[in-house]
Design a protein around this motif. Sequence first.
Motif, PDB file in Angstrom:
ATOM      1  N   GLN A  84      28.485  34.811  57.549  1.00  0.00           N
ATOM      2  CA  GLN A  84      29.056  35.864  56.479  1.00  0.00           C
ATOM      3  C   GLN A  84      29.218  37.356  56.314  1.00  0.00           C
ATOM      4  OE1 GLN A  84      28.009  33.401  52.751  1.00  0.00           O
ATOM      5  NE2 GLN A  84      27.879  35.263  51.479  1.00  0.00           N
ATOM      6  N   LEU A  85      30.498  37.891  55.452  1.00  0.00           N
ATOM      7  CA  LEU A  85      30.712  38.820  55.403  1.00  0.00           C
ATOM      8  C   LEU A  85      31.430  39.161  54.301  1.00  0.00           C
ATOM      9  CD1 LEU A  85      32.853  40.453  58.619  1.00  0.00           C
ATOM     10  CD2 LEU A  85      29.960  40.877  58.391  1.00  0.00           C
ATOM     11  N   GLY A  86      30.358  39.695  53.046  1.00  0.00           N
ATOM     12  CA  GLY A  86      30.287  39.716  51.313  1.00  0.00           C
ATOM     13  C   GLY A  86      29.795  38.274  50.985  1.00  0.00           C
ATOM     14  N   TYR A  87      30.436  38.482  49.814  1.00  0.00           N
ATOM     15  CA  TYR A  87      29.840  37.511  48.771  1.00  0.00           C
ATOM     16  C   TYR A  87      31.130  37.200  48.331  1.00  0.00           C
ATOM     17  CZ  TYR A  87      25.423  39.162  50.220  1.00  0.00           C
ATOM     18  OH  TYR A  87      24.176  40.083  50.679  1.00  0.00           O
ATOM     19  N   ARG A  88      30.723  36.059  47.159  1.00  0.00           N
ATOM     20  CA  ARG A  88      31.452  34.976  46.353  1.00  0.00           C
ATOM     21  C   ARG A  88      30.926  35.013  44.996  1.00  0.00           C
ATOM     22  NH1 ARG A  88      30.057  29.662  47.853  1.00  0.00           N
ATOM     23  NH2 ARG A  88      30.162  30.676  49.997  1.00  0.00           N
ATOM     24  N   PHE A  89      31.570  35.360  44.592  1.00  0.00           N
ATOM     25  CA  PHE A  89      31.471  34.869  42.580  1.00  0.00           C
ATOM     26  C   PHE A  89      31.150  33.760  41.930  1.00  0.00           C
ATOM     27  CE2 PHE A  89      31.870  39.226  44.240  1.00  0.00           C
ATOM     28  CZ  PHE A  89      31.272  40.400  43.677  1.00  0.00           C
ATOM     29  N   ARG A  90      31.087  34.132  40.892  1.00  0.00           N
ATOM     30  CA  ARG A  90      31.111  32.519  40.095  1.00  0.00           C
ATOM     31  C   ARG A  90      32.771  32.593  39.400  1.00  0.00           C
ATOM     32  NH1 ARG A  90      27.422  28.726  39.877  1.00  0.00           N
ATOM     33  NH2 ARG A  90      27.987  28.154  37.517  1.00  0.00           N
ATOM     34  N   ILE A  91      32.407  31.498  38.754  1.00  0.00           N
ATOM     35  CA  ILE A  91      33.823  31.452  37.401  1.00  0.00           C
ATOM     36  C   ILE A  91      32.941  31.816  36.288  1.00  0.00           C
ATOM     37  CG2 ILE A  91      35.729  30.311  36.452  1.00  0.00           C
ATOM     38  CD1 ILE A  91      36.036  28.769  39.528  1.00  0.00           C
ATOM     39  N   THR A  92      33.455  32.323  35.058  1.00  0.00           N
ATOM     40  CA  THR A  92      32.642  32.376  33.923  1.00  0.00           C
ATOM     41  C   THR A  92      33.326  31.819  33.105  1.00  0.00           C
ATOM     42  OG1 THR A  92      32.685  35.307  33.865  1.00  0.00           O
ATOM     43  CG2 THR A  92      30.832  33.834  34.472  1.00  0.00           C
ATOM     44  N   PRO A  93      33.218  30.978  32.437  1.00  0.00           N
ATOM     45  CA  PRO A  93      34.547  30.570  31.300  1.00  0.00           C
ATOM     46  C   PRO A  93      34.983  31.522  29.987  1.00  0.00           C
ATOM     47  CG  PRO A  93      33.165  29.390  31.071  1.00  0.00           C
ATOM     48  CD  PRO A  93      32.779  30.076  31.935  1.00  0.00           C
ATOM     49  N   TRP A  94      33.540  32.225  29.875  1.00  0.00           N
ATOM     50  CA  TRP A  94      33.791  33.713  28.771  1.00  0.00           C
ATOM     51  C   TRP A  94      34.407  34.706  29.500  1.00  0.00           C
ATOM     52  CZ3 TRP A  94      29.178  31.291  30.352  1.00  0.00           C
ATOM     53  CH2 TRP A  94      28.399  31.965  31.170  1.00  0.00           C
ATOM     54  N   VAL A  95      34.688  34.849  30.644  1.00  0.00           N
ATOM     55  CA  VAL A  95      34.977  36.454  31.527  1.00  0.00           C
ATOM     56  C   VAL A  95      36.640  36.163  31.093  1.00  0.00           C
ATOM     57  CG1 VAL A  95      34.797  37.753  32.604  1.00  0.00           C
ATOM     58  CG2 VAL A  95      33.030  37.251  32.269  1.00  0.00           C
ATOM     59  N   VAL A  96      37.511  36.646  30.940  1.00  0.00           N
ATOM     60  CA  VAL A  96      39.030  36.994  30.698  1.00  0.00           C
ATOM     61  C   VAL A  96      39.416  37.960  32.323  1.00  0.00           C
ATOM     62  CG1 VAL A  96      41.504  36.387  29.984  1.00  0.00           C
ATOM     63  CG2 VAL A  96      39.466  35.796  28.718  1.00  0.00           C
ATOM     64  N   THR A  97      40.028  36.954  33.571  1.00  0.00           N
ATOM     65  CA  THR A  97      40.286  38.392  34.010  1.00  0.00           C
ATOM     66  C   THR A  97      41.437  37.486  34.336  1.00  0.00           C
ATOM     67  OG1 THR A  97      39.269  36.414  35.709  1.00  0.00           O
ATOM     68  CG2 THR A  97      37.835  38.818  35.329  1.00  0.00           C
ATOM     69  N   TYR A  98      42.677  38.023  35.403  1.00  0.00           N
ATOM     70  CA  TYR A  98      43.740  37.930  36.216  1.00  0.00           C
ATOM     71  C   TYR A  98      43.819  37.199  36.915  1.00  0.00           C
ATOM     72  CZ  TYR A  98      48.460  38.257  37.915  1.00  0.00           C
ATOM     73  OH  TYR A  98      49.922  38.330  38.305  1.00  0.00           O
ATOM     74  N   SER A  99      44.685  36.090  37.536  1.00  0.00           N
ATOM     75  CA  SER A  99      44.212  35.920  39.730  1.00  0.00           C
ATOM     76  C   SER A  99      45.146  35.549  40.047  1.00  0.00           C
ATOM     77  CB  SER A  99      43.459  34.669  39.452  1.00  0.00           C
ATOM     78  OG  SER A  99      41.908  34.490  38.574  1.00  0.00           O
ATOM     79  N   GLY A 100      46.051  36.385  40.821  1.00  0.00           N
ATOM     80  CA  GLY A 100      47.107  36.206  41.406  1.00  0.00           C
ATOM     81  C   GLY A 100      47.141  36.115  42.719  1.00  0.00           C
ATOM     82  N   VAL A 101      47.896  35.063  43.197  1.00  0.00           N
ATOM     83  CA  VAL A 101      48.512  35.732  45.023  1.00  0.00           C
ATOM     84  C   VAL A 101      50.340  35.832  44.842  1.00  0.00           C
ATOM     85  CG1 VAL A 101      47.261  33.985  45.900  1.00  0.00           C
ATOM     86  CG2 VAL A 101      49.244  32.943  44.909  1.00  0.00           C
ATOM     87  N   PHE A 102      49.775  36.584  45.701  1.00  0.00           N
ATOM     88  CA  PHE A 102      51.689  37.134  46.081  1.00  0.00           C
ATOM     89  C   PHE A 102      52.678  37.328  47.685  1.00  0.00           C
ATOM     90  CE2 PHE A 102      53.665  41.305  47.954  1.00  0.00           C
ATOM     91  CZ  PHE A 102      54.276  41.475  46.957  1.00  0.00           C
ATOM     92  N   PHE A 103      53.776  37.065  47.640  1.00  0.00           N
ATOM     93  CA  PHE A 103      54.385  37.073  48.951  1.00  0.00           C
ATOM     94  C   PHE A 103      54.479  37.655  48.711  1.00  0.00           C
ATOM     95  CE2 PHE A 103      52.114  32.365  47.626  1.00  0.00           C
ATOM     96  CZ  PHE A 103      51.446  32.779  49.280  1.00  0.00           C
ATOM     97  N   ARG A 104      55.283  38.506  50.158  1.00  0.00           N
ATOM     98  CA  ARG A 104      56.908  39.062  49.997  1.00  0.00           C
ATOM     99  C   ARG A 104      57.976  38.170  49.979  1.00  0.00           C
ATOM    100  NH1 ARG A 104      56.230  44.879  51.426  1.00  0.00           N
ATOM    101  NH2 ARG A 104      54.023  45.151  51.636  1.00  0.00           N
ATOM    102  N   HIS A 105      59.180  38.412  50.073  1.00  0.00           N
ATOM    103  CA  HIS A 105      60.016  37.474  50.146  1.00  0.00           C
ATOM    104  C   HIS A 105      59.941  36.800  51.347  1.00  0.00           C
ATOM    105  CE1 HIS A 105      61.821  40.572  53.834  1.00  0.00           C
ATOM    106  NE2 HIS A 105      62.854  39.430  53.460  1.00  0.00           N
ATOM    107  N   ASN A 106      59.969  36.843  52.546  1.00  0.00           N
ATOM    108  CA  ASN A 106      59.525  36.060  53.345  1.00  0.00           C
ATOM    109  C   ASN A 106      59.173  35.902  53.731  1.00  0.00           C
ATOM    110  OD1 ASN A 106      58.602  38.430  54.527  1.00  0.00           O
ATOM    111  ND2 ASN A 106      59.976  38.677  56.308  1.00  0.00           N
TER     112      ASN A 106
END
Length: 712
Positions: free
Chosen positions: A483-505
Amino acid sequence: MCMVKNNLTRFIFYTYSIIALSSCMDDTSAFIQQEGTFVTFGGIITQDLNIPEEYDGDATDYVVRTLRILAFDQAGNRVSNVYYNATLGTVLKHELQSGGTYKFVFLANEPSYVNIKNALDNITVYTDLQNINYPEEAFTSETIIPMIQEIEKIQVLSNGKIKVNDGPEQNTQITPLELNLRRLAAWLDIVLKAKMDLSADFSGITLSKIPNVVPLTWGIPSDRLLSGEYDTPTYTGAIPLTDRIIRDFTLADHVDYFEEATSSLSADDRAAGMIWAMKIKRIILPSNYFSSQSNKENAIVFTVNVLEKYSPSCELKIKADNYTLPANARLELVGLIDQALDMNITYKPWDNAGGDWEIAGLRKLNISHTKASITDLNGVRISFSSNMPRVRVLPTVTKDGVEMNTNLAFNDLALAEGSTDNSTTRFAYNPTTGTGYMDVIVDGGNATSVNSDTGGTYKLTLSAENEDGSNPLQREIEITVSQLGYRFRITPWVVTYSGVFFRHNQKGERIITAQLDMGEEWTVTVPNTYRNWIVISSTPSFDPGVGTDDPGNPENYLVTPNQYKEAEKNGYSITGKGRVYFRIGLKKSLVASKDADPKYGYVVLRYRPSPAASPTWYVNKNIYVRQGEAADYLYRTQDPIVAAHDTLAAPAFQPLKGETRQAVARFSPFNLTAPSFKSKGGSSAYFEQLTVNGGEFVEYPSQGGSLFPMGS
C-alpha cells in the motif's frame, strides 16, 4: 495407442477382484495374487475409435500410448514399478497388498530413450524421480505429449474398497476412480495485430531460450493442490541454462500453423489503428519452471520476424513478474505490434472441464491461486470449483502471523456467522454448478478519518464443507498487499466535488475508492440518461502496477460488467459493503475529436452511514464524468444569473439577478505549467522565465502546475 473417453486425460481404476488380460512388463511387483489384494483399471480405448465431440483441442493431446505405474510405501521405498503398452480392449491389473497405504506416480508416454527407460526401471526410492528429466524434443506439436500424475495415500481395504488421503471411512469406494494426468508441456495459441500492413513482410516467428530438458517433477505441484500456482518442485539434477533451444516457425515451412486473420479484426481493433492480423495455432513447448520467477534471463523469448524491418521481441511471462511457462496450461498470446511488441497472455487450463482435480468421487476443492500479490488499488479474482454443498472463506485471517477479522482485512469476503447464504458482495458459490469466485480487495475500514496501513502478508482459508460445517476440505491462500498512500473516509457533512475525466478517445478504467466502516452498505447507479455510454463494475482492476509509482495504461484495462453477479450484468447498478471500490469506464469513444464539445454525465453513490440518523436516511453523492479535453464553459451565455445563497439579501446586493451572462468564456480543464516542470523529476527552481505563450498544459485536470501548484 489409446484415448480416454472424456474431457480430461483419465483412466478408470476398479477395486474389484477380477481376472483380467494385461499387456505389461513387471520387473518389481512381488505380491501374492489373491481375492481383494489387487487393483485393476480399464476404460482405455484406442485412437482409431470415434473421438468424442467434447474434446477440447487436438485429439492427440488425449492419447496415452504407454503407462508406467510406480507405487511407493509411506517411507518412500518403491514397492511396484510396472510399464504397460496400451492396446485395444486392454484391462490392466496392478497388484497391491490389502491394508497397505501407497503413494502412486503415473507416467504416460515416456520418451523412448534407453537412458530414460533405464533410469525409470531402476528407481528404488521416491526421491530417485527428482533426478530424472526428459529432452525438449519430446515436447512438440508432432509428438505424443508425456504426462504425469501423483496421488498420495491410497489405502487398499478389504472387499475391494479404497480410502484416499486419510479420508473418513464413509469416503471409501468401489466405483471407478479417475486419474487426471498432467501434460509436461504448454500449449500456445498466438494472435498478432499490427498498425501497419505486414502482408508482404511477415515471415514467421521465433521462440528462443527454450529449456533443453524438462525435469520429471516439474509436473508435480509441490503443494499438491493442483491449483495452477506452483512453487518449483524439488529437482536435484542439472538444468543447463546456457544450452537453450531455438525453434523457428516460418510461413514457408510451417504453413499449417498460420492463418491470416485481418478480416476478423474487431471494430475496437480497427478503432485502435490495427489493420493486419495473423493467427499461429497450437504450438507445443516444454514447460519452463525456475525458482526466481521474476528473473527474465530464464524466460522464453518470442520474436516476430519481419523482412527488412525491425523484428520486435519480448520475454514471455504468464503474469506480472512471472516468466515461467507452466505445465498443462493453454496460453493465449495477443501481440500488438507498433515498433515494440506488447504481449498480453491469458492463462487457462488445457481442458475445458476446469483443470486438474483430486480423486473423483471424494471431496474436491480446486482453486485458481494459492498465492497472489495486490496493491491498495487493484485486486485479484480467485475462481474455485468443488463438489461440496458449501464453500466459504473462514471468518479470520492472519496478517504477518497475527489473527484478525477477515472482512476487516479484505472487503466483504466472509459470510456472516450463521448465514445460510452462499454469497457476499465479493464472494459467490453456486453448489448446483460447483463453481464460485471471490474478488480479493483490501479493506481495513475503521472509525478514524484516515485508515491504517493495510500492507503485509495475509493468509486466508477457503473451506469446502457440508451444510453443517462438517467434513471440511480447506486450502490456504497467501495474499501479499503493498500500500502506497492512504484512503480517506466519506463524510456526509463535507461537500466536495468528485469526478473522473476521459480525453475524447479514452474509455479505460477509472478507479473510485473511499472508506466506510465494515458492514456499511452502499450502491452505485448510472442514471437512465447516461446508460448508453457510461459503464460501472464492482470487479477489481487487474492492472498489476496500479497503486504503485509505475501504473499501467488504463486504456489496456477496459471496464466490463461483472458477469458473475446476475444483478450487475447490466453495467449500471452495483452494490457493496464497507470500503467503497468500483470502476467507471466508457462503452465507446463518443467524442469525435480533441476539439469537439465535451460530454458530461454522472453516477450516483448512495450510502447509509452506521449508525444512521434514521433507518431511512441515506446520503446521495454525485460522481461526475467528463469525456473530451476541449476548452468549455462553466456557465454559458444563456444561463441566467440566479439569486445569492442568502435569499433574504436586499435587492441592492443582487443587481444582476435574472440577467444573462455577457462575458462568459471557455477555459481549459488543464492547469498551466512550465515545460521544465513537466519532465520527470521536474525542476528545483521556484520559477521559470518563459517567452509569451511558452507555457504548456499538464496531462490531467487534477495535476498540479505552475499557475496553481498543489499545496500552495
